[in-house]
Design a protein around this motif. Structure first.
Motif, mmCIF file in Angstrom:
data_model
loop_
_atom_site.group_PDB
_atom_site.id
_atom_site.type_symbol
_atom_site.label_atom_id
_atom_site.label_comp_id
_atom_site.label_asym_id
_atom_site.label_seq_id
_atom_site.Cartn_x
_atom_site.Cartn_y
_atom_site.Cartn_z
ATOM 1 N N LEU A 1 -2.663 3.023 2.456
ATOM 2 C CA LEU A 1 -3.268 1.706 2.256
ATOM 3 C C LEU A 1 -4.394 1.830 1.242
ATOM 4 C CD1 LEU A 1 -3.339 -1.271 3.223
ATOM 5 C CD2 LEU A 1 -5.052 -0.569 4.911
ATOM 6 N N PRO A 2 -4.198 1.309 0.021
ATOM 7 C CA PRO A 2 -5.241 1.381 -1.003
ATOM 8 C C PRO A 2 -6.518 0.679 -0.547
ATOM 9 C CG PRO A 2 -3.125 0.750 -1.967
ATOM 10 C CD PRO A 2 -2.958 0.676 -0.477
ATOM 11 N N LEU A 3 -7.652 1.146 -1.063
ATOM 12 C CA LEU A 3 -8.932 0.577 -0.654
ATOM 13 C C LEU A 3 -9.034 -0.905 -0.974
ATOM 14 C CD1 LEU A 3 -11.438 3.397 -1.647
ATOM 15 C CD2 LEU A 3 -10.649 2.769 0.631
ATOM 16 N N GLY A 4 -8.493 -1.326 -2.104
ATOM 17 C CA GLY A 4 -8.542 -2.743 -2.454
ATOM 18 C C GLY A 4 -7.792 -3.599 -1.450
ATOM 19 N N ASP A 5 -6.611 -3.129 -1.032
ATOM 20 C CA ASP A 5 -5.830 -3.852 -0.028
ATOM 21 C C ASP A 5 -6.541 -3.842 1.318
ATOM 22 O OD1 ASP A 5 -3.754 -4.532 -1.724
ATOM 23 O OD2 ASP A 5 -2.622 -2.721 -1.312
ATOM 24 N N MET A 6 -7.136 -2.706 1.660
ATOM 25 C CA MET A 6 -7.871 -2.621 2.918
ATOM 26 C C MET A 6 -8.997 -3.640 2.952
ATOM 27 S SD MET A 6 -10.432 0.266 4.438
ATOM 28 C CE MET A 6 -11.730 -0.598 3.550
ATOM 29 N N ASP A 7 -9.710 -3.764 1.844
ATOM 30 C CA ASP A 7 -10.827 -4.696 1.777
ATOM 31 C C ASP A 7 -10.354 -6.130 1.987
ATOM 32 O OD1 ASP A 7 -13.630 -5.385 1.133
ATOM 33 O OD2 ASP A 7 -12.739 -6.320 -0.627
ATOM 34 N N ARG A 8 -9.248 -6.504 1.358
ATOM 35 C CA ARG A 8 -8.748 -7.879 1.486
ATOM 36 C C ARG A 8 -8.193 -8.131 2.884
ATOM 37 N NH1 ARG A 8 -5.309 -9.585 -3.717
ATOM 38 N NH2 ARG A 8 -5.944 -11.652 -3.006
ATOM 39 N N ILE A 9 -7.551 -7.130 3.466
ATOM 40 C CA ILE A 9 -7.034 -7.268 4.827
ATOM 41 C C ILE A 9 -8.187 -7.464 5.812
ATOM 42 C CG2 ILE A 9 -6.014 -5.930 6.721
ATOM 43 C CD1 ILE A 9 -3.954 -4.886 4.718
ATOM 44 N N ILE B 1 -5.715 -18.220 3.647
ATOM 45 C CA ILE B 1 -5.805 -16.890 4.229
ATOM 46 C C ILE B 1 -4.437 -16.233 4.255
ATOM 47 C CG2 ILE B 1 -6.126 -15.675 6.432
ATOM 48 C CD1 ILE B 1 -8.521 -17.485 6.943
ATOM 49 N N MET B 2 -3.424 -16.983 4.699
ATOM 50 C CA MET B 2 -2.089 -16.421 4.822
ATOM 51 C C MET B 2 -1.519 -16.045 3.461
ATOM 52 S SD MET B 2 -1.709 -16.521 8.075
ATOM 53 C CE MET B 2 0.009 -16.216 8.312
ATOM 54 N N ARG B 3 -1.803 -16.849 2.468
ATOM 55 C CA ARG B 3 -1.261 -16.573 1.138
ATOM 56 C C ARG B 3 -1.846 -15.289 0.543
ATOM 57 N NH1 ARG B 3 1.442 -21.302 -0.389
ATOM 58 N NH2 ARG B 3 0.832 -23.076 0.900
ATOM 59 N N VAL B 4 -3.086 -14.982 0.910
ATOM 60 C CA VAL B 4 -3.708 -13.742 0.437
ATOM 61 C C VAL B 4 -2.862 -12.536 0.833
ATOM 62 C CG1 VAL B 4 -5.674 -12.186 0.793
ATOM 63 C CG2 VAL B 4 -6.066 -14.615 0.357
ATOM 64 N N LEU B 5 -2.278 -12.587 2.032
ATOM 65 C CA LEU B 5 -1.536 -11.441 2.540
ATOM 66 C C LEU B 5 -0.270 -11.169 1.744
ATOM 67 C CD1 LEU B 5 -1.937 -12.108 6.368
ATOM 68 C CD2 LEU B 5 -3.351 -10.712 4.852
ATOM 69 N N PHE B 6 0.218 -12.150 1.007
ATOM 70 C CA PHE B 6 1.394 -11.945 0.174
ATOM 71 C C PHE B 6 1.012 -11.715 -1.283
ATOM 72 C CE2 PHE B 6 3.591 -13.456 3.820
ATOM 73 C CZ PHE B 6 4.886 -12.975 3.703
ATOM 74 N N ARG B 7 -0.279 -11.531 -1.522
ATOM 75 C CA ARG B 7 -0.746 -11.252 -2.874
ATOM 76 C C ARG B 7 -1.627 -10.003 -2.885
ATOM 77 N NH1 ARG B 7 0.350 -16.560 -2.697
ATOM 78 N NH2 ARG B 7 1.015 -17.623 -4.594
ATOM 79 N N LEU B 8 -1.232 -9.037 -2.097
ATOM 80 C CA LEU B 8 -1.914 -7.749 -2.105
ATOM 81 C C LEU B 8 -1.327 -6.916 -3.241
ATOM 82 C CD1 LEU B 8 -2.104 -7.070 1.740
ATOM 83 C CD2 LEU B 8 -3.875 -7.996 0.255
ATOM 84 N N SER B 9 -1.512 -5.628 -3.210
ATOM 85 C CA SER B 9 -1.006 -4.790 -4.295
ATOM 86 C C SER B 9 0.521 -4.876 -4.366
ATOM 87 C CB SER B 9 -1.430 -3.333 -4.083
ATOM 88 O OG SER B 9 -0.774 -2.780 -2.943
ATOM 89 N N ARG B 10 1.041 -4.506 -5.502
ATOM 90 C CA ARG B 10 2.485 -4.534 -5.732
ATOM 91 C C ARG B 10 3.227 -3.710 -4.676
ATOM 92 N NH1 ARG B 10 5.852 -4.695 -10.327
ATOM 93 N NH2 ARG B 10 7.582 -3.213 -10.282
ATOM 94 N N ARG B 11 2.691 -2.538 -4.370
ATOM 95 C CA ARG B 11 3.359 -1.655 -3.417
ATOM 96 C C ARG B 11 3.458 -2.291 -2.034
ATOM 97 N NH1 ARG B 11 0.670 4.068 -2.186
ATOM 98 N NH2 ARG B 11 -0.531 2.859 -0.678
ATOM 99 N N LEU B 12 2.341 -2.878 -1.557
ATOM 100 C CA LEU B 12 2.352 -3.480 -0.228
ATOM 101 C C LEU B 12 3.236 -4.718 -0.177
ATOM 102 C CD1 LEU B 12 0.126 -1.507 0.668
ATOM 103 C CD2 LEU B 12 -0.920 -3.447 1.865
ATOM 104 N N THR B 13 3.281 -5.484 -1.264
ATOM 105 C CA THR B 13 4.133 -6.680 -1.293
ATOM 106 C C THR B 13 5.600 -6.296 -1.227
ATOM 107 O OG1 THR B 13 2.463 -7.879 -2.599
ATOM 108 C CG2 THR B 13 4.702 -8.768 -2.577
#
Length: 351
Positions: free
Chosen positions: A233-241, A17-29
């Motif tokens: 916050l892009p929709l893809g990142d929102m979904d994963r968050i 779960i934690m690793r997902v948060l560091f593999r979001l979109s390029r901008r958020l990372t």
């Protein structure tokens, strides 16, 4: 499954779960790295982001995620970072951080040519403590005495996550860490579950804790809502968050709240009702903007589909008519609304 095996399995799932948060979109990372390490990288100067997880040390400490290494290849050069998520603190934590950093420096050792001294460059490090512990300061440190007798202080910055609110994370642009807000309830729940209170008193205390958890979810969703509305916050990142948020909540309910089925459903509904109208509304808005030139993007179509599936039953005809007006294919409308092809065709005739 044995208790120890179950705990290892739960720990592994939390690691993932934690690793997902560091593999979001390029901008958020990039924003996450800037916020954690007080950097100022612009998206256009970062050529690539690489991930590496060290496996050179094995231990049984109560870590959530250990040894997450990132490498940024930028127009200014190569930069290395090490992030450690932690629940408990102990005297050896800073020693382990030194060992992790040293092993990574050895791995990246530069220069051994004639007349050139090898360079051991430690990555920039930070430890993020999730659970409240007032004994934890702003940094971990120890004194290192070299063979010639000189001494130096080795220090690692600390982020006391439990002191940060969703608004703080928004201000610092640490959007990826928003779902961890609900994790702060684990310590109290674990303490209550392990207490000598009667079962009735435990239920009362846990019920109170889960009510506070609901409030945390509401405040977190409010910030996510603003970020999506402002297109930060892009929709893809929102979904994963939101997936991470749901997974942590599932973990908490499974371990400490099996009796609070209704409360679990309330929180689940809270997240779903947040997603549904936002996906449909956002999908429609984006479809209008880009539908004529490029067609509706796959992410928007999925947003509409998921929004409808999760419980928006009313307004299907209106949605279908709007999509027909945009020239969306009937097959796509059928998938998105759940209507039959015949029903969609009838709506088209009405237009």
């Amino acid at each position: 499954m044995k208790l120890t095996d179950r705990r290892k399995s739960e720990k592994l799932k939390l690691d993932q779960i934690m690793r997902v948060l560091f593999r979001l979109s390029r901008r958020l990372t990039i924003q996450l790295i800037n916020g954690l390490f007080e950097e100022q990288f612009a998206s256009e100067e970062v050529k690539s982001i690489h991930y590496g997880n060290a496996e050179f040390i094995k231990d049984e400490y109560d870590r959530i995620v250990g040894d997450l290494f990132l490498k940024l290849d930028t127009s200014r050069g190569i930069f290395h970072y090490h992030v450690e998520f932690q629940t408990l603190n102990d005297q050896s934590m800073v020693i382990r951080m030194f060992r992790y950093g040293f092993e990574k420096a050895m791995e990246l050792a530069i220069g051994s040519g004639e007349g050139e001294l090898p360079l051991l460059a430690f990555p920039r490090q930070v430890v993020i403590f999730l659970e409240e512990n007032e004994a934890i300061g702003d940094r971990l440190s120890f004194k290192l005495r070299l063979p010639d007798g000189t001494e130096t202080v080795y220090a690692v910055p600390v982020i006391r996550y439990w002191t940060l609110t969703p608004r703080d994370l928004q201000e610092k642009r640490l959007y990826a860490l928003l779902p961890l807000q609900v994790f702060g309830s684990r310590k109290n729940m674990r303490r209550i579950a392990a207490s000598h209170h009667s079962d009735e008193e435990k239920r009362r205390l846990l019920s109170k804790e889960f009510e506070q958890l609901k409030d945390t979810v509401e405040r977190t969703l409010a910030v996510i809502n603003e970020l999506v509305t402002r297109q930060q916050l892009p929709l893809g990142d929102m979904d994963r968050i939101l997936q991470v948020l749901s997974n942590i909540l599932t973990y908490l309910y499974r371990n400490y709240g099996n009796e609070f089925v209704q409360m679990k459903q309330e929180v689940s509904t809270m997240i779903k009702t947040f997603i549904d109208p936002k996906m449909v509304k956002k999908g429609r808005e984006e479809g209008i903007k880009v539908g004529i030139k490029e067609g509706i993007k796959e992410g928007i179509k999925e947003g509409i589909k998921e929004g409808i599936k999760e419980g928006i039953k009313e307004g299907k005809a209106e949605v279908a008519q709007n999509l027909l007006g945009l020239g969306v294919e009937i097959e796509t409308i059928v998938q998105a609304t759940g209507l039959t092809a015949e029903e969609v065709l009838k709506l088209g005739k009405k237009n």
